[in-house]
Design a protein around this motif. Structure first.
Motif, PDB file in Angstrom:
ATOM      1  N   LEU A  18      16.571 -12.197  12.192  1.00 54.54           N
ATOM      2  CA  LEU A  18      15.321 -11.440  12.277  1.00 54.54           C
ATOM      3  C   LEU A  18      14.219 -12.377  11.805  1.00 54.54           C
ATOM      4  N   LEU A  19      13.306 -12.692  12.707  1.00 48.22           N
ATOM      5  CA  LEU A  19      12.234 -13.639  12.467  1.00 48.22           C
ATOM      6  C   LEU A  19      10.928 -12.872  12.316  1.00 48.22           C
ATOM      7  N   VAL A  41      18.026 -13.515  18.474  1.00 42.34           N
ATOM      8  CA  VAL A  41      16.800 -13.481  17.683  1.00 42.34           C
ATOM      9  C   VAL A  41      16.057 -12.177  17.935  1.00 42.34           C
ATOM     10  N   ALA A  42      15.733 -11.485  16.861  1.00 43.97           N
ATOM     11  CA  ALA A  42      14.846 -10.324  16.912  1.00 43.97           C
ATOM     12  C   ALA A  42      13.561 -10.737  16.200  1.00 43.97           C
ATOM     13  N   GLU A  43      12.438 -10.231  16.662  1.00 42.52           N
ATOM     14  CA  GLU A  43      11.147 -10.619  16.105  1.00 42.52           C
ATOM     15  C   GLU A  43      10.403  -9.415  15.553  1.00 42.52           C
ATOM     16  N   ALA A  44       9.628  -9.673  14.493  1.00 39.89           N
ATOM     17  CA  ALA A  44       8.738  -8.671  13.920  1.00 39.89           C
ATOM     18  C   ALA A  44       7.434  -9.362  13.555  1.00 39.89           C
ATOM     19  N   VAL A  45       6.324  -8.632  13.686  1.00 40.03           N
ATOM     20  CA  VAL A  45       5.005  -9.223  13.461  1.00 40.03           C
ATOM     21  C   VAL A  45       4.358  -8.800  12.144  1.00 40.03           C
ATOM     22  N   ASP A  46       4.969  -7.845  11.441  1.00 34.24           N
ATOM     23  CA  ASP A  46       4.417  -7.415  10.154  1.00 34.24           C
ATOM     24  C   ASP A  46       5.539  -6.839   9.295  1.00 34.24           C
ATOM     25  N   GLY A  47       5.203  -6.515   8.057  1.00 35.62           N
ATOM     26  CA  GLY A  47       6.202  -6.017   7.124  1.00 35.62           C
ATOM     27  C   GLY A  47       6.823  -4.690   7.532  1.00 35.62           C
ATOM     28  N   ASN A  48       6.007  -3.791   8.080  1.00 39.73           N
ATOM     29  CA  ASN A  48       6.540  -2.496   8.520  1.00 39.73           C
ATOM     30  C   ASN A  48       7.583  -2.678   9.619  1.00 39.73           C
ATOM     31  N   GLN A  49       7.250  -3.484  10.603  1.00 37.52           N
ATOM     32  CA  GLN A  49       8.175  -3.730  11.711  1.00 37.52           C
ATOM     33  C   GLN A  49       9.424  -4.461  11.210  1.00 37.52           C
ATOM     34  N   PRO A  59      20.502  -7.604  10.629  1.00 32.77           N
ATOM     35  CA  PRO A  59      20.676  -9.002  11.030  1.00 32.77           C
ATOM     36  C   PRO A  59      21.547  -9.773  10.043  1.00 32.77           C
ATOM     37  N   ASP A  60      22.016 -10.937  10.469  1.00 31.23           N
ATOM     38  CA  ASP A  60      22.827 -11.792   9.611  1.00 31.23           C
ATOM     39  C   ASP A  60      21.970 -12.568   8.620  1.00 31.23           C
ATOM     40  N   VAL A  61      20.731 -12.828   8.981  1.00 33.38           N
ATOM     41  CA  VAL A  61      19.773 -13.508   8.106  1.00 33.38           C
ATOM     42  C   VAL A  61      18.365 -13.073   8.511  1.00 33.38           C
ATOM     43  N   ILE A  62      17.467 -13.040   7.526  1.00 32.45           N
ATOM     44  CA  ILE A  62      16.075 -12.682   7.775  1.00 32.45           C
ATOM     45  C   ILE A  62      15.202 -13.866   7.373  1.00 32.45           C
ATOM     46  N   VAL A  63      14.319 -14.275   8.284  1.00 32.04           N
ATOM     47  CA  VAL A  63      13.320 -15.309   8.001  1.00 32.04           C
ATOM     48  C   VAL A  63      11.993 -14.575   7.873  1.00 32.04           C
ATOM     49  N   MET A  64      11.421 -14.579   6.658  1.00 31.30           N
ATOM     50  CA  MET A  64      10.266 -13.734   6.361  1.00 31.30           C
ATOM     51  C   MET A  64       9.059 -14.557   5.929  1.00 31.30           C
TER      52      MET A  64
END
Length: 139
Positions: A18-19, A41-49, A59-64
């Motif tokens: 999760l990127l 790869v899953a994507e998010a554009v803000d903290g809520n998402q 996810p297996d890992v989160i890149v925040m």
């Protein structure tokens, strides 16, 4: 593709990253690179998402990214780590902020106190991000 915007490798056995980054160019660059290296790869554009997708996808890992609109990365990480559904997911924090603003460079214990498992300063080369994710997943 997950929710119409995520790049996902066809092999469901590949790790899911999760990127989370509000800067479109950086997020898309990292997503394409990781996807090309065999990750889903899953994507998010803000903290809520980020929270919504992390709870739904596990996810297996989160890149925040830490500086996000709405719920910032620090708050999102604290919420993820305090929830039993996502608390064990490794989190890689990325920010343009100098690490010196937060703690000493060589203190992994302090990383965990702040909520993340690993910290990278942006800009970060895609191969450095890949190597870090691979190390995190091999633990």
């Amino acid at each position: 593709m997950l929710n119409g915007e995520d790049q996902v490798a066809t092999d469901a056995q590949q790790p899911l990253v999760l990127l989370v980054d509000d800067f479109d160019d950086a997020r898309q660059l990292y997503a394409e690179y990781l996807g090309g290296c065999g990750f889903r790869v899953a994507e998010a554009v803000d903290g809520n998402q980020a929270l919504e997708k992390a709870f739904a996808l596990r996810p297996d890992v989160i890149v925040m990214d830490l500086t996000l609109p709405g719920i910032d990365g620090w708050t999102a990480i604290r919420q993820l780590k305090s929830d039993e559904r996502t608390g064990s997911i490794p989190v890689l924090a990325m920010s343009g902020h100098s690490r010196d603003l937060h703690r000493r460079h060589d203190d992994p214990q302090n990383d965990r106190k702040l909520g993340w498992d690993v910290y990278l300063t942006k800009p970060c080369l895609p191969d450095e991000l890949l190597a870090t994710i691979q190390r995190m997943l091999s633990r």
